[in-house]
Design a protein around this motif. Structure first.
Motif, mmCIF file in Angstrom:
data_model
loop_
_atom_site.group_PDB
_atom_site.id
_atom_site.type_symbol
_atom_site.label_atom_id
_atom_site.label_comp_id
_atom_site.label_asym_id
_atom_site.label_seq_id
_atom_site.Cartn_x
_atom_site.Cartn_y
_atom_site.Cartn_z
ATOM 1 N N CYS A 24 86.239 2.920 75.965
ATOM 2 C CA CYS A 24 87.521 3.594 75.812
ATOM 3 C C CYS A 24 88.266 3.092 74.587
ATOM 4 O O CYS A 24 88.911 2.052 74.622
ATOM 5 C CB CYS A 24 88.383 3.388 77.047
ATOM 6 S SG CYS A 24 87.743 4.206 78.510
ATOM 7 N N ASP A 163 96.635 8.634 84.263
ATOM 8 C CA ASP A 163 96.604 7.189 84.112
ATOM 9 C C ASP A 163 95.718 6.606 85.213
ATOM 10 O O ASP A 163 95.625 7.169 86.313
ATOM 11 C CB ASP A 163 98.009 6.601 84.229
ATOM 12 C CG ASP A 163 98.848 6.888 82.995
ATOM 13 O OD1 ASP A 163 98.265 7.164 81.930
ATOM 14 O OD2 ASP A 163 100.087 6.842 83.104
ATOM 15 N N ALA A 164 95.087 5.499 84.912
ATOM 16 C CA ALA A 164 94.172 4.896 85.875
ATOM 17 C C ALA A 164 94.852 4.603 87.209
ATOM 18 O O ALA A 164 94.277 4.829 88.274
ATOM 19 C CB ALA A 164 93.581 3.615 85.295
ATOM 20 N N LYS A 165 96.094 4.143 87.151
ATOM 21 C CA LYS A 165 96.787 3.761 88.388
ATOM 22 C C LYS A 165 97.149 4.961 89.251
ATOM 23 O O LYS A 165 97.405 4.819 90.446
ATOM 24 C CB LYS A 165 98.038 2.949 88.060
ATOM 25 C CG LYS A 165 99.122 3.711 87.344
ATOM 26 C CD LYS A 165 100.307 2.804 87.033
ATOM 27 C CE LYS A 165 101.492 3.570 86.458
ATOM 28 N NZ LYS A 165 101.177 4.391 85.298
ATOM 29 N N CYS A 186 87.343 9.188 78.597
ATOM 30 C CA CYS A 186 88.539 8.363 78.531
ATOM 31 C C CYS A 186 89.684 9.114 77.862
ATOM 32 O O CYS A 186 89.473 9.994 77.032
ATOM 33 C CB CYS A 186 88.258 7.086 77.762
ATOM 34 S SG CYS A 186 87.151 5.968 78.632
ATOM 35 N N SER A 189 97.293 7.210 77.809
ATOM 36 C CA SER A 189 97.978 6.291 76.904
ATOM 37 C C SER A 189 96.982 5.284 76.336
ATOM 38 O O SER A 189 95.950 4.992 76.943
ATOM 39 C CB SER A 189 99.119 5.581 77.629
ATOM 40 O OG SER A 189 98.623 4.879 78.762
ATOM 41 N N TYR A 190 97.323 4.765 75.155
ATOM 42 C CA TYR A 190 96.399 3.908 74.413
ATOM 43 C C TYR A 190 97.047 2.577 74.078
ATOM 44 O O TYR A 190 98.204 2.513 73.657
ATOM 45 C CB TYR A 190 95.971 4.627 73.126
ATOM 46 C CG TYR A 190 95.133 3.783 72.207
ATOM 47 C CD1 TYR A 190 93.786 3.576 72.464
ATOM 48 C CD2 TYR A 190 95.696 3.172 71.081
ATOM 49 C CE1 TYR A 190 93.020 2.782 71.631
ATOM 50 C CE2 TYR A 190 94.929 2.385 70.242
ATOM 51 C CZ TYR A 190 93.589 2.191 70.522
ATOM 52 O OH TYR A 190 92.835 1.409 69.698
ATOM 53 N N SER A 191 96.298 1.512 74.272
ATOM 54 C CA SER A 191 96.754 0.174 73.923
ATOM 55 C C SER A 191 95.745 -0.446 72.971
ATOM 56 O O SER A 191 94.536 -0.408 73.230
ATOM 57 C CB SER A 191 96.882 -0.695 75.185
ATOM 58 O OG SER A 191 96.958 -2.068 74.851
ATOM 59 N N THR A 194 93.619 -3.028 74.941
ATOM 60 C CA THR A 194 92.652 -2.689 75.980
ATOM 61 C C THR A 194 92.048 -1.292 75.850
ATOM 62 O O THR A 194 91.163 -0.935 76.626
ATOM 63 C CB THR A 194 93.305 -2.806 77.363
ATOM 64 O OG1 THR A 194 94.448 -1.934 77.418
ATOM 65 C CG2 THR A 194 93.758 -4.233 77.639
ATOM 66 N N TYR A 196 92.034 2.911 76.023
ATOM 67 C CA TYR A 196 92.686 3.960 76.811
ATOM 68 C C TYR A 196 92.930 3.508 78.241
ATOM 69 O O TYR A 196 92.146 2.773 78.827
ATOM 70 C CB TYR A 196 91.848 5.238 76.782
ATOM 71 C CG TYR A 196 91.918 5.906 75.446
ATOM 72 C CD1 TYR A 196 93.055 6.585 75.050
ATOM 73 C CD2 TYR A 196 90.863 5.806 74.544
ATOM 74 C CE1 TYR A 196 93.146 7.163 73.806
ATOM 75 C CE2 TYR A 196 90.939 6.381 73.297
ATOM 76 C CZ TYR A 196 92.086 7.060 72.922
ATOM 77 O OH TYR A 196 92.169 7.622 71.677
ATOM 78 N N GLN A 197 94.027 4.013 78.799
ATOM 79 C CA GLN A 197 94.469 3.578 80.111
ATOM 80 C C GLN A 197 94.173 4.597 81.214
ATOM 81 O O GLN A 197 94.638 4.442 82.336
ATOM 82 C CB GLN A 197 95.984 3.307 80.073
ATOM 83 C CG GLN A 197 96.405 2.316 79.010
ATOM 84 C CD GLN A 197 95.720 0.969 79.186
ATOM 85 O OE1 GLN A 197 95.933 0.310 80.208
ATOM 86 N NE2 GLN A 197 94.914 0.556 78.231
ATOM 87 N N GLY A 198 93.418 5.640 80.894
ATOM 88 C CA GLY A 198 93.142 6.662 81.897
ATOM 89 C C GLY A 198 91.970 7.534 81.510
ATOM 90 O O GLY A 198 91.081 7.102 80.761
#
Length: 210
Positions: A24, A163-165, A186, A189-191, A194, A196-198
């Motif tokens: 991701c 989002d993953a959560k 993937c 949102s992107y960090s 880490t 991608y977050q989702g």
């Protein structure tokens, strides 16, 4: 991508709640350039209104060999994916950027139930097979060539990002009364720390075969 349990519900797979790394944002992390981010689906492509009543008759089981999504220039071979020892869905080799996978212990594309196809959004060198998945529009066509010589043709019902959560496991992996397909990569949102977050998820159902 989500972790999958080995439990089945009808002809579908119910997901557990932990995240699986699917390369991701590997390219973005290495380049440090958020301008390379792949397209994300707009709210207009989310599911809304009644479900499309059109549906082709279910096909007999047959492993898929290739996936094509003409509107976003995807034409890729498919490899079978299993589960890792920890129960996570395995992934195609990251270095093969034009390779997607399907969950071969589940429903085959075109068969009654929910079939799962997954692929990388990028790798360390650049875009991968589903880099443009978030640009897909409702009504677009996904074609899956099957080993029995036929082609299952799916119509896209929605393209959504989670989002993953907040990933809706049963909505994505739950049982279907007609032949349905999910295409996953993937997204979200992107960090830079880490990736991608989702996930971007395409929901589609069988409308033709040939």
């Amino acid at each position: 991508m989500r972790r999958l349990s080995s439990n089945t519900f009808g002809n579908s797979v119910i997901a557990a709640v932990t995240l699986v790394a699917l390369a991701c944002g590997a390219w973005l992390l290495r380049s440090g350039a958020a301008t390379h981010a792949p397209p994300q689906p707009s709210a207009a492509e989310a599911r809304g209104g009644p479900a499309d009543p059109r549906s082709a008759p279910a096909l007999p089981p047959s492993p898929p060999d290739r996936v094509r999504i003409p509107s976003i220039r995807v034409d890729a071979p498919l490899t079978g994916l299993g589960l890792t020892p920890t129960g996570s869905l395995d992934v195609p080799p990251a270095e093969r950027e034009n390779l997607a996978g399907w969950y071969e212990a589940g429903t085959t594309p075109g068969e009654r139930g929910t079939a799962i196809v997954a692929g990388h959004v990028d790798n360390a060198d650049g875009p991968s097979v589903f880099y443009r998945l978030g640009a897909l529009k409702k009504g677009s066509t996904v074609e899956v060539d099957r080993r029995d010589g036929g082609t299952a043709v799916f119509s896209v019902d929605s393209v959504e990002v989670y989002d993953a959560k907040d990933f809706p496991d049963e909505k994505v992996y739950g049982a279907a009364k007609r032949p349905e397909l999910r295409v996953i990569t993937c997204g979200g949102s992107y960090s830079r720390a880490t990736g991608y977050q989702g996930n971007v998820v395409v929901f589609a159902h069988l409308t033709d075969s040939r």
